[in-house]
Scaffold this motif. Structure first.
Motif: not given
Length: 415
Positions: A69-92
């Motif tokens: 048994x462990x504490x629940x995990x905490x994600x202390x830094x996200x930008x989870x709400x957004x529109x679209x994607x940037x897969x093209x930049x991954x390629x670049x």
């Protein structure tokens, strides 16, 4: 700790507790063959399993079968709400373009700004749900969500309201952060100080007044906001009773971390270019160093945060996903634990602390979350694991046997 289970309504018995409590001397704060009882969503008793005999007759007793048994995990830094994607930049980037080059060409954060502005609040919520579910399914119980892709008064508020809506839909604690100072909006490219003034005089008071955010964040960097502008926004946030966080020393040494520490910031995040003076400032202020190995990995950076210096100076280190569409599109906090060890040299225990006790401190929640201790919220995970180090040493499996949020079992699987 207390052995009084008489007032507990639900009890996990025959479990191994990775408490992460600094008062427990064993690594991981490990307590073998123990029981943990809750009442009203709060941990009310922890004692050796034999103490459960004192439980009330109507208490629900769950035999953990020796599971961890462990504490629940905490994600202390996200930008989870957004529109679209940037897969093209991954390629670049794979073709050699740098983060700065893409940003100067109108890509990067501003590309997501355009996509986010085009969506309604309901559409933002719909696009965010799968990302949040991915985190919840691997054991996250608390998530920070930043704004920063709206960059107008209306669109920043829209993002924060979308994050609040997610908190109403799912069994998760969501802390929201105003990041209107992510980059300078295109409308203010020639007069960025006017945008800073608008943030200070309009956005921060509005967000504080409507209870839409717990903290204010600033990207203090050459391609974003300078230290003087950052200080103005921190002053406005402090005056409104909001917590302070900062994106600092990611691409260049700006002194932003030391500035944030001067304001008693909850955390300074990224920190690849942090120097010793900055580390000492964090230590003196009790500010958490939040490390984001996903962005380091995804951008193929080569300069690492000064982990050994942070460790030597006893600066608490959090780990977070930095989940965002362009530089860390990685919805796995377990992966961050692994990358933190493999890329940054953290120990598995430091990685687990980084997504629990230290992550709670990075969100201003140290007194209520992040460890298994009497009086803390009963956000917990039950694992079919032999050793806590497996949480960082493995990725993808196992999933928690039980995800417990405020004392209620929200997800359950078979071993």
């Amino acid at each position: 700790m207390t052995s009084d289970f008489s007032r507990c309504r639900r009890i996990w018995s025959n479990v191994r507790l990775a408490t992460l409590d600094p008062t427990v001397a064993a690594p991981y704060g490990l307590l073998e063959n123990h029981a943990l009882g809750i009442r009203d969503g709060i941990i009310a008793a922890i004692a050796p399993a034999g103490a459960v005999e004192s439980a009330a007759a109507d208490a629900q007793i769950i035999d953990g079968g020796g599971a961890l048994l462990t504490p629940g995990l905490i994600d202390s830094h996200t930008h989870l709400v957004y529109g679209g994607h940037r897969a093209d930049e991954f390629e670049r980037r794979l073709q050699g373009a740098s983060y700065q080059e893409i940003a100067k060409a109108g890509g990067g954060i501003l590309a997501t700004v355009r996509a986010t502005r085009a969506l309604s609040e309901a559409q933002l919520v719909a696009q965010a749900r799968p990302r949040l579910l991915a985190l919840l399914e691997e054991g996250v119980t608390t998530v920070e969500i930043k704004s920063g892709y709206g960059l107008t008064l209306a669109d920043e508020l829209k993002m924060l309201r979308a994050a609040r809506q997610l908190a109403r839909e799912f069994p998760v604690r969501i802390r929201t952060t105003l990041l209107a100072a992510h980059v300078v909006p295109p409308e203010f490219a020639c007069n960025p100080d006017d945008w800073v003034e608008l943030i200070c005089s309009d956005l921060i008071p509005r967000v504080a007044g409507e209870g839409l955010a717990e903290a204010v964040d600033v990207f203090c960097e050459q391609i974003a906001f300078n230290p003087a502008q950052t200080e103005r926004m921190f002053t406005a946030a402090r005056d409104r009773g909001l917590g302070i966080k900062i994106h600092a020393e990611q691409l260049s040494p700006t002194g932003g971390a030391a500035l944030a520490a001067r304001f008693g910031a909850w955390s300074a995040d990224h920190l690849e270019c942090l120097d010793e003076a900055g580390v000492q400032a964090l230590r003196q202020a009790g500010t958490v160093a939040a490390l984001l190995p996903g962005a380091y990995y995804f951008l193929r950076e080569t300069r690492k945060p000064p982990v050994e210096l942070l460790r030597r100076c006893r600066v608490p280190m959090a780990l977070a996903t930095d989940l965002n569409p362009g530089t860390s599109p990685l919805a796995s906090l377990r992966l961050m634990m692994n990358l933190g060890c493999v890329l940054f040299g953290l120990t598995p225990e430091e990685a687990l602390l980084g997504v629990s006790r230290h992550a709670a401190r990075a969100l201003g929640l140290y007194d209520s979350l992040g460890m298994l201790a009497v009086g803390r919220s009963a956000d917990m995970l039950l694992w079919d694991l032999d050793h806590p180090a497996q949480l960082a040493g493995q990725v993808g499996t196992p999933r928690p046997l039980q995800r417990i949020f405020a004392g209620e079992i929200t997800h359950a699987t078979t071993a």
